[in-house]
Scaffold this active site. Structure first.
Site, PDB file in Angstrom:
ATOM      1  N   HIS A  72     -14.625  -2.808  15.329  1.00  0.00           N
ATOM      2  CA  HIS A  72     -13.354  -3.425  14.700  1.00  0.00           C
ATOM      3  C   HIS A  72     -13.130  -3.719  13.364  1.00  0.00           C
ATOM      4  O   HIS A  72     -14.475  -3.889  12.280  1.00  0.00           O
ATOM      5  CB  HIS A  72     -13.422  -4.985  15.016  1.00  0.00           C
ATOM      6  CG  HIS A  72     -13.348  -5.241  16.788  1.00  0.00           C
ATOM      7  ND1 HIS A  72     -12.733  -5.791  17.612  1.00  0.00           N
ATOM      8  CD2 HIS A  72     -12.446  -3.657  17.803  1.00  0.00           C
ATOM      9  CE1 HIS A  72     -11.612  -6.213  18.955  1.00  0.00           C
ATOM     10  NE2 HIS A  72     -11.936  -4.206  18.781  1.00  0.00           N
ATOM     11  N   TYR A 200      -7.351 -15.614  16.377  1.00  0.00           N
ATOM     12  CA  TYR A 200      -7.841 -15.889  16.803  1.00  0.00           C
ATOM     13  C   TYR A 200      -6.558 -17.289  15.749  1.00  0.00           C
ATOM     14  O   TYR A 200      -6.062 -16.957  14.857  1.00  0.00           O
ATOM     15  CB  TYR A 200      -8.726 -16.596  15.184  1.00  0.00           C
ATOM     16  CG  TYR A 200     -10.220 -16.162  15.526  1.00  0.00           C
ATOM     17  CD1 TYR A 200     -10.557 -14.909  15.117  1.00  0.00           C
ATOM     18  CD2 TYR A 200     -11.383 -17.269  16.452  1.00  0.00           C
ATOM     19  CE1 TYR A 200     -11.689 -14.507  15.521  1.00  0.00           C
ATOM     20  CE2 TYR A 200     -12.897 -17.033  16.384  1.00  0.00           C
ATOM     21  CZ  TYR A 200     -12.808 -15.432  15.998  1.00  0.00           C
ATOM     22  OH  TYR A 200     -14.144 -14.881  15.723  1.00  0.00           O
ATOM     23  N   PRO A 292     -19.079 -21.313  19.081  1.00  0.00           N
ATOM     24  CA  PRO A 292     -19.008 -19.748  18.977  1.00  0.00           C
ATOM     25  C   PRO A 292     -18.058 -19.304  18.250  1.00  0.00           C
ATOM     26  O   PRO A 292     -18.165 -18.064  17.865  1.00  0.00           O
ATOM     27  CB  PRO A 292     -18.631 -19.400  20.528  1.00  0.00           C
ATOM     28  CG  PRO A 292     -18.113 -20.025  21.276  1.00  0.00           C
ATOM     29  CD  PRO A 292     -18.960 -21.329  20.177  1.00  0.00           C
ATOM     30  N   LYS A 296     -22.074 -16.256  16.061  1.00  0.00           N
ATOM     31  CA  LYS A 296     -22.659 -15.665  15.362  1.00  0.00           C
ATOM     32  C   LYS A 296     -24.613 -15.693  16.065  1.00  0.00           C
ATOM     33  O   LYS A 296     -25.558 -15.333  15.733  1.00  0.00           O
ATOM     34  CB  LYS A 296     -22.908 -16.701  14.383  1.00  0.00           C
ATOM     35  CG  LYS A 296     -21.922 -16.754  12.828  1.00  0.00           C
ATOM     36  CD  LYS A 296     -22.833 -14.832  12.184  1.00  0.00           C
ATOM     37  CE  LYS A 296     -21.801 -15.384  11.113  1.00  0.00           C
ATOM     38  NZ  LYS A 296     -21.165 -13.645  11.554  1.00  0.00           N
ATOM     39  N   TYR A 384     -18.601 -13.242   8.487  1.00  0.00           N
ATOM     40  CA  TYR A 384     -18.075 -12.634   9.655  1.00  0.00           C
ATOM     41  C   TYR A 384     -18.609 -11.554  10.322  1.00  0.00           C
ATOM     42  O   TYR A 384     -19.508 -11.311  11.086  1.00  0.00           O
ATOM     43  CB  TYR A 384     -16.889 -12.000   9.659  1.00  0.00           C
ATOM     44  CG  TYR A 384     -16.377 -12.761  11.053  1.00  0.00           C
ATOM     45  CD1 TYR A 384     -15.748 -13.764  12.121  1.00  0.00           C
ATOM     46  CD2 TYR A 384     -16.000 -11.625  12.146  1.00  0.00           C
ATOM     47  CE1 TYR A 384     -15.142 -13.394  12.791  1.00  0.00           C
ATOM     48  CE2 TYR A 384     -16.115 -11.729  13.786  1.00  0.00           C
ATOM     49  CZ  TYR A 384     -15.755 -12.470  14.296  1.00  0.00           C
ATOM     50  OH  TYR A 384     -15.441 -12.164  15.605  1.00  0.00           O
TER      51      TYR A 384
HETATM   52  C1  LIG Z   1     -22.649 -20.456  28.404  1.00  0.00           C
HETATM   53  C2  LIG Z   1     -22.442 -19.493  26.837  1.00  0.00           C
HETATM   54  C3  LIG Z   1     -22.157 -18.961  26.529  1.00  0.00           C
HETATM   55  C4  LIG Z   1     -21.440 -18.061  25.574  1.00  0.00           C
HETATM   56  N1  LIG Z   1     -21.007 -17.515  24.912  1.00  0.00           N
HETATM   57  C5  LIG Z   1     -20.997 -16.977  23.971  1.00  0.00           C
HETATM   58  C6  LIG Z   1     -19.704 -16.110  23.558  1.00  0.00           C
HETATM   59  O1  LIG Z   1     -18.264 -16.491  23.606  1.00  0.00           O
HETATM   60  N2  LIG Z   1     -19.492 -16.301  21.625  1.00  0.00           N
HETATM   61  C7  LIG Z   1     -20.572 -15.750  21.322  1.00  0.00           C
HETATM   62  O2  LIG Z   1     -20.795 -15.313  20.162  1.00  0.00           O
HETATM   63  N3  LIG Z   1     -22.148 -16.658  21.463  1.00  0.00           N
HETATM   64  C8  LIG Z   1     -21.766 -16.977  22.657  1.00  0.00           C
HETATM   65  N4  LIG Z   1     -22.958 -17.831  23.480  1.00  0.00           N
HETATM   66  C9  LIG Z   1     -24.213 -17.508  22.608  1.00  0.00           C
HETATM   67  C10 LIG Z   1     -25.029 -16.459  23.215  1.00  0.00           C
HETATM   68  O3  LIG Z   1     -25.211 -15.721  24.101  1.00  0.00           O
HETATM   69  C11 LIG Z   1     -26.514 -16.840  22.598  1.00  0.00           C
HETATM   70  O4  LIG Z   1     -26.735 -17.521  21.333  1.00  0.00           O
HETATM   71  C12 LIG Z   1     -27.446 -15.358  23.366  1.00  0.00           C
HETATM   72  O5  LIG Z   1     -27.146 -15.705  23.911  1.00  0.00           O
HETATM   73  C13 LIG Z   1     -29.230 -16.460  22.434  1.00  0.00           C
HETATM   74  O6  LIG Z   1     -30.017 -15.324  23.089  1.00  0.00           O
HETATM   75  P1  LIG Z   1     -31.335 -15.777  23.297  1.00  0.00           P
HETATM   76  O7  LIG Z   1     -32.125 -14.856  23.786  1.00  0.00           O
HETATM   77  O8  LIG Z   1     -31.839 -16.143  22.027  1.00  0.00           O
HETATM   78  O9  LIG Z   1     -30.832 -17.053  24.385  1.00  0.00           O
HETATM   79  P2  LIG Z   1     -30.536 -16.658  26.322  1.00  0.00           P
HETATM   80  O10 LIG Z   1     -29.685 -15.886  26.028  1.00  0.00           O
HETATM   81  O11 LIG Z   1     -30.005 -18.126  26.634  1.00  0.00           O
HETATM   82  O12 LIG Z   1     -32.055 -15.952  26.735  1.00  0.00           O
HETATM   83  C14 LIG Z   1     -33.133 -16.880  27.337  1.00  0.00           C
HETATM   84  C15 LIG Z   1     -33.513 -16.658  28.515  1.00  0.00           C
HETATM   85  O13 LIG Z   1     -34.863 -17.657  28.499  1.00  0.00           O
HETATM   86  C16 LIG Z   1     -34.658 -17.458  29.775  1.00  0.00           C
HETATM   87  N5  LIG Z   1     -35.259 -18.815  30.159  1.00  0.00           N
HETATM   88  C17 LIG Z   1     -35.713 -19.923  30.159  1.00  0.00           C
HETATM   89  N6  LIG Z   1     -36.192 -20.994  30.784  1.00  0.00           N
HETATM   90  C18 LIG Z   1     -37.161 -19.925  31.181  1.00  0.00           C
HETATM   91  C19 LIG Z   1     -38.169 -19.805  30.808  1.00  0.00           C
HETATM   92  N7  LIG Z   1     -39.061 -21.462  31.357  1.00  0.00           N
HETATM   93  N8  LIG Z   1     -39.152 -19.438  31.772  1.00  0.00           N
HETATM   94  C20 LIG Z   1     -38.726 -17.851  31.672  1.00  0.00           C
HETATM   95  N9  LIG Z   1     -37.881 -17.755  30.969  1.00  0.00           N
HETATM   96  C21 LIG Z   1     -37.080 -18.657  30.526  1.00  0.00           C
HETATM   97  C22 LIG Z   1     -33.109 -17.398  30.279  1.00  0.00           C
HETATM   98  O14 LIG Z   1     -33.506 -17.621  31.692  1.00  0.00           O
HETATM   99  C23 LIG Z   1     -32.355 -16.837  29.401  1.00  0.00           C
HETATM  100  O15 LIG Z   1     -32.508 -15.103  30.084  1.00  0.00           O
HETATM  101  C24 LIG Z   1     -22.792 -18.559  24.595  1.00  0.00           C
HETATM  102  C25 LIG Z   1     -23.999 -19.410  24.797  1.00  0.00           C
HETATM  103  C26 LIG Z   1     -24.192 -19.914  25.990  1.00  0.00           C
HETATM  104  C27 LIG Z   1     -25.367 -20.001  26.891  1.00  0.00           C
END
Ligand SMILES: Cc1cc2nc3c(=O)[nH]c(=O)nc-3n(C[C@H](O)[C@H](O)[C@H](O)COP(=O)(O)OP(=O)(O)OC[C@H]3O[C@@H](n4cnc5c(N)ncnc54)[C@H](O)[C@@H]3O)c2cc1C
Length: 390
Positions: A72, A200, A292, A296, A384
């Site tokens: 995009h 948006y 969101p 980011k 962005y």
């Molecule tokens: C419901 C939701 C919707 C979202 N929608 C958007 C969106 O539309 N647009 C956008 O830009 N961003 C969105 N985000 C944000 C984006 O998805 C996150 O910033 C991104 O997933 C961050 O990655 P991460 O690996 O740090 O965390 P996560 O993706 O949360 O991964 C953490 C992992 O750790 C695991 N975990 C948790 N506790 C434990 C434990 N005790 N032991 C072992 N494993 C564990 C979890 O199961 C998970 O797999 C959303 C987030 C959420 C929660």
């Protein structure tokens, strides 16, 4: 079990970290409390900054991204019934790529499996111990057996609700929080996108976002109440509300299709400072979350992981802890800029609380100014597509 880095969580942060460490010949064990299919199918973010795309390609996991990702070069801002384009490529020379987080996760799991390094799903009762010592430990249950991982470092990549951040001693962390008085009702629909780029919209009835995950799947969001009941949103009501908020005078219409998923996503800003205690390092949502609107969250997780890998590689190569000592400050500098941008986009595009004509008109004026000023559009565009990774 013994490893160099124990990684808790197989979301984007944990999987990327494991892969980058593998490429630098650093051992790790990744543990995840959910099942593999659940982790792969979890639909969340979908906009990758150029830096995240470059990271995936340079680390050898970008083949599907290059083939299926949708580049995009801009986004649309809609208000007063008109759409205005922000031309990222023309303003910054950079673009973003739409590629679902679940696809990112799928690619990194495949790379992990190909590396034959350990990745354990469905573990439970995960605890961290002795994190201030030179031999921190992670205890867990797997298939009813108790296991202990002894390591040099623990990476807390376990998301906002994980166990790593709460394991910091009380009073050690400074947490900064911002609650927004609304949420997003998000849907995934089997319907070919009728816009090639995200839209948006600020409308009198509230915010809406038109986005997509592929050439056949659209992802749409509506501002709603934080406690909104999905049962009160039958499919027809969702489509009508989306068309009303996104509709423009040029007759642009959204394509309807089968809704395959509905969920309410809370809007929150959160930062934990510092992102390290002893030999336990937080990365991604475990340390910070953003609303969101600025797309980011996933990109910040990727930037943290890049900094952490760099610091761990420096430590194992030279024995120097300087980069590890700088890790938290380096990440937080970037995190706060992303918080600022996400807050600004959210504030500009959402009506807060009850209808307030002053604020709504000010918001329209801001959008009008923004879309008429090359300087203001450049500011939006460079945030962005992603600020440089220093
Ligand atoms: C419901 C939701 C919707 C979202 N929608 C958007 C969106 O539309 N647009 C956008 O830009 N961003 C969105 N985000 C944000 C984006 O998805 C996150 O910033 C991104 O997933 C961050 O990655 P991460 O690996 O740090 O965390 P996560 O993706 O949360 O991964 C953490 C992992 O750790 C695991 N975990 C948790 N506790 C434990 C434990 N005790 N032991 C072992 N494993 C564990 C979890 O199961 C998970 O797999 C959303 C987030 C959420 C929660």
């Amino acid at each position: 079990m013994r490893t160099q880095v124990a990684i808790i969580g197989a979301g984007p942060a944990g999987l990327m970290l494991g892969h980058l460490l593998h490429l630098s010949n650093i051992d790790s064990i990744i543990i995840e409390n959910r099942a593999k299919d659940y982790v792969i199918e979890r639909v969340r973010a979908g906009v990758l900054e150029q830096g995240t795309v470059d990271l995936m390609i340079a680390s050898g996991v970008g083949d599907r991204l290059k083939r299926d990702g949708l580049r995009h070069d801009g986004v649309w801002l809609a208000f007063n019934g008109e759409r205005h384009r922000i031309d990222f490529l023309g303003l910054t020379g950079k673009s973003v790529v739409v590629y679902g987080q679940n696809e990112v996760v799928k690619d990194f799991i495949a790379a992990r499996e190909a590396s034959e390094r350990p990745l354990h799903f469905e573990v439970s009762d995960v605890r961290v111990r002795d994190v201030e010592s030179a031999r921190p430990k992670v205890c867990l249950q797997k298939d009813d057996d108790e296991h202990e991982i002894v390591c040099d470092f623990i990476a807390g990549c376990d998301g906002f609700h994980g166990i790593c951040r709460p394991a910091f001693p009380s009073g050690f962390l400074q947490c900064y929080e911002k609650d927004y008085p609304f949420a997003w009702l998000g849907i995934l629909a089997t319907a070919p996108p009728s816009s090639e780029e995200l839209v948006y919209a600020l409308h009198e009835r509230g915010f809406a976002l038109y986005s997509m995950r592929s050439a056949r799947v659209t992802r749409l969001y509506l501002r709603c109440a934080p406690d909104e009941k999905i049962s009160e949103w039958p499919d027809d009501r969702i489509w009508e509300e989306l068309q009303t908020r996104l509709g423009t005078k040029d007759g642009w219409r959204i394509n309807r299709g089968t809704i395959t998923q509905k969920a309410v996503t809370p809007m929150r800003g959160f930062v934990a400072d510092p992102m390290r205690f002893g030999n336990l390092f937080l990365a991604g949502d475990a340390a910070h979350i953003v609303p969101p609107t600025g797309a980011k969250g996933l990109n910040l997780a990727a930037a943290d992981v890049r900094f952490l890998t760099h610091a761990l590689v420096a430590y194992y190569k030279t024995g120097s802890s300087d980069e590890l000592n700088n890790y938290s400050a380096k990440c937080l500098k970037r995190v706060w800029k992303a918080q600022r941008f996400s807050w600004w986009m959210t504030s500009m595009l959402h009506r807060f609380g009850t209808a307030n004509d002053f604020d709504y008109r000010r918001q329209i004026a801001e959008l009008d100014y923004l879309t008429g000023s090359r300087a203001a559009m450049t500011s939006l565009a460079e945030n962005y597509v992603g600020l440089p990774i220093e």
